[in-house]
Enzyme design. Structure first.
Site, short mmCIF file in Angstrom:
data_model
loop_
_atom_site.label_atom_id
_atom_site.label_comp_id
_atom_site.label_asym_id
_atom_site.label_seq_id
_atom_site.Cartn_x
_atom_site.Cartn_y
_atom_site.Cartn_z
N GLY A 6 0.78 -1.23 0.00
CA GLY A 6 0.00 0.00 0.00
C GLY A 6 0.81 1.28 0.00
O GLY A 6 0.33 2.33 0.42
N ASN A 8 1.67 2.98 -2.58
CA ASN A 8 1.03 3.91 -3.53
C ASN A 8 -0.22 4.52 -2.91
O ASN A 8 -0.51 5.70 -3.09
CB ASN A 8 0.70 3.17 -4.82
CG ASN A 8 1.92 3.03 -5.71
OD1 ASN A 8 2.35 3.98 -6.34
ND2 ASN A 8 2.49 1.84 -5.74
N LEU A 88 -9.81 -7.12 -13.57
CA LEU A 88 -11.19 -6.79 -13.21
C LEU A 88 -12.15 -7.45 -14.20
O LEU A 88 -11.76 -7.80 -15.32
CB LEU A 88 -11.37 -5.26 -13.24
CG LEU A 88 -10.55 -4.52 -12.17
CD1 LEU A 88 -10.57 -3.03 -12.43
CD2 LEU A 88 -11.07 -4.85 -10.77
N ASN A 102 -4.26 2.63 -13.46
CA ASN A 102 -3.33 1.67 -12.87
C ASN A 102 -1.93 2.24 -12.92
O ASN A 102 -1.56 2.93 -13.87
CB ASN A 102 -3.39 0.36 -13.67
CG ASN A 102 -2.41 -0.69 -13.13
OD1 ASN A 102 -2.40 -0.97 -11.94
ND2 ASN A 102 -1.58 -1.23 -14.01
N HIS A 104 1.95 1.16 -13.16
CA HIS A 104 2.79 -0.01 -13.48
C HIS A 104 4.26 0.40 -13.39
O HIS A 104 4.64 1.45 -13.92
CB HIS A 104 2.48 -0.55 -14.89
CG HIS A 104 3.33 -1.73 -15.24
ND1 HIS A 104 3.12 -2.98 -14.70
CD2 HIS A 104 4.43 -1.83 -16.03
CE1 HIS A 104 4.04 -3.81 -15.15
NE2 HIS A 104 4.86 -3.14 -15.96
N ASP A 141 -7.86 -1.34 -19.33
CA ASP A 141 -8.83 -1.99 -20.23
C ASP A 141 -8.78 -3.49 -19.94
O ASP A 141 -8.35 -3.90 -18.87
CB ASP A 141 -8.51 -1.64 -21.70
CG ASP A 141 -7.14 -2.16 -22.12
OD1 ASP A 141 -6.66 -1.74 -23.19
OD2 ASP A 141 -6.56 -2.99 -21.38
N ASP A 145 -2.01 -4.09 -18.24
CA ASP A 145 -1.07 -2.99 -18.57
C ASP A 145 -1.15 -2.53 -20.03
O ASP A 145 -0.14 -2.20 -20.63
CB ASP A 145 0.38 -3.46 -18.29
CG ASP A 145 0.51 -4.03 -16.90
OD1 ASP A 145 1.25 -5.01 -16.74
OD2 ASP A 145 -0.17 -3.50 -15.99
N ALA A 174 9.02 7.88 -9.13
CA ALA A 174 8.05 7.82 -10.24
C ALA A 174 6.64 7.46 -9.78
O ALA A 174 5.71 8.26 -9.91
CB ALA A 174 8.54 6.84 -11.31
N GLU A 175 6.47 6.29 -9.19
CA GLU A 175 5.12 5.84 -8.87
C GLU A 175 4.39 6.78 -7.92
O GLU A 175 3.24 7.19 -8.20
CB GLU A 175 5.16 4.45 -8.22
CG GLU A 175 5.65 3.38 -9.17
CD GLU A 175 5.66 2.03 -8.52
OE1 GLU A 175 4.66 1.68 -7.88
OE2 GLU A 175 6.66 1.33 -8.65
C1 GRF Z 1 5.00 -2.14 -6.27
O1 GRF Z 1 6.00 -2.96 -6.85
C2 GRF Z 1 4.49 -1.22 -7.31
O2 GRF Z 1 5.48 -0.99 -8.27
C3 GRF Z 1 3.37 -1.95 -7.97
O3 GRF Z 1 2.82 -2.81 -6.97
C4 GRF Z 1 3.83 -3.03 -5.96
C5 GRF Z 1 3.29 -2.78 -4.59
O4 GRF Z 1 2.79 -1.48 -4.55
N1 GRF Z 1 2.42 -1.01 -8.48
P1 GRF Z 1 2.15 -0.93 -3.16
O5 GRF Z 1 3.32 -0.69 -2.23
O6 GRF Z 1 1.25 -2.03 -2.64
O7 GRF Z 1 1.44 0.32 -3.54
#
Ligand code: GRF
Length: 212
Positions: A6, A8, A88, A102, A104, A141, A145, A174-175
């Protein structure tokens, strides 16, 4: 929607708390499996959460219906896949067309698709010997990815990188930057999707559009 640590989700919550995502609220967190730290992050922020696991349903359709029911119950307007690892179902995808994003951890179309999740895209990037990788936010979609790309951010690969050190830098640089930015643009109505292409309406273009 989450499946893991989690981080992100946390990046989004932090930006909301610091007032950088006006008009945005995480109304609910759906995890694809129990006991993940993302659920703990939701709990700490008093956000209603639930676990909806595909394996708890006889069919994909029943899973799909359960997700859709929950999204509607919380009047969700934007679905954010934040480290979410399941595909989904049809109903959710069509009800939320161009309203599911999403994150990626690569520069799509490199190192993406089925099986490319978590640490794997970083392992593959190092094996390939790329000098630059990064992250991509895209509309979701029916495939993994593959939807229209919204934002991308490049991250330098260092000579001494391990998959773990590269993943950490891609997440930090980045993320955790791109996902909140994409949410902000969506909330401001500045993402226009035409086929495969996303146009980000500037402030002026937005005003012109508003003035008609
Ligand atoms: C991370 O590797 C991220 O790059 C991908 O999912 C993994 C876990 O993300 N999107 P998070 O820490 O659960 O958000």
């Amino acid at each position: 929607m989450v499946s893991g640590g989690g981080t992100n989700l946390q990046a989004i919550l932090d930006q909301i708390e610091s007032g950088r995502l006006p008009g945005c609220q995480v109304v609910t967190v759906i995890s694809s499996r129990p006991g993940v730290y993302a659920l703990e992050r939701a709990r700490k922020h008093n956000i209603p959460s639930c676990v909806i696991s595909k394996k708890d349903f006889e069919t994909l359709e029943e899973y799909d219906e359960a997700v859709l029911k929950h999204l509607k119950e919380y009047k969700v307007q934007l679905v954010v896949l934040a480290g979410f690892l399941s595909l989904l179902g049809e109903r959710v995808l069509s009800e939320y067309e161009n309203a599911i994003i999403n994150i990626h951890p690569s520069l799509i179309p490199s190192f993406c698709g089925k099986g490319f999740y978590g640490i794997i895209p970083h392992k593959k990037a190092l094996e390939y010997g790329v000098r630059v990788t990064g992250a991509t936010v895209h509309f979701v979609d029916r495939e993994y990815d593959s939807g229209p790309i919204i934002l991308q951010k490049a991250v330098e690969v260092m000579q001494d990188d391990t998959p773990e050190s590269l993943q950490q830098r891609v997440m930090e640089q980045a993320e955790w930057v791109l996902l909140p930015e994409a949410i902000r643009l969506f909330a401001q109505g500045r993402l226009k999707v035409e086929g495969r292409h996303v146009t980000i309406l500037g402030e002026s273009a937005q005003r012109k559009e508003d003035e008609g």
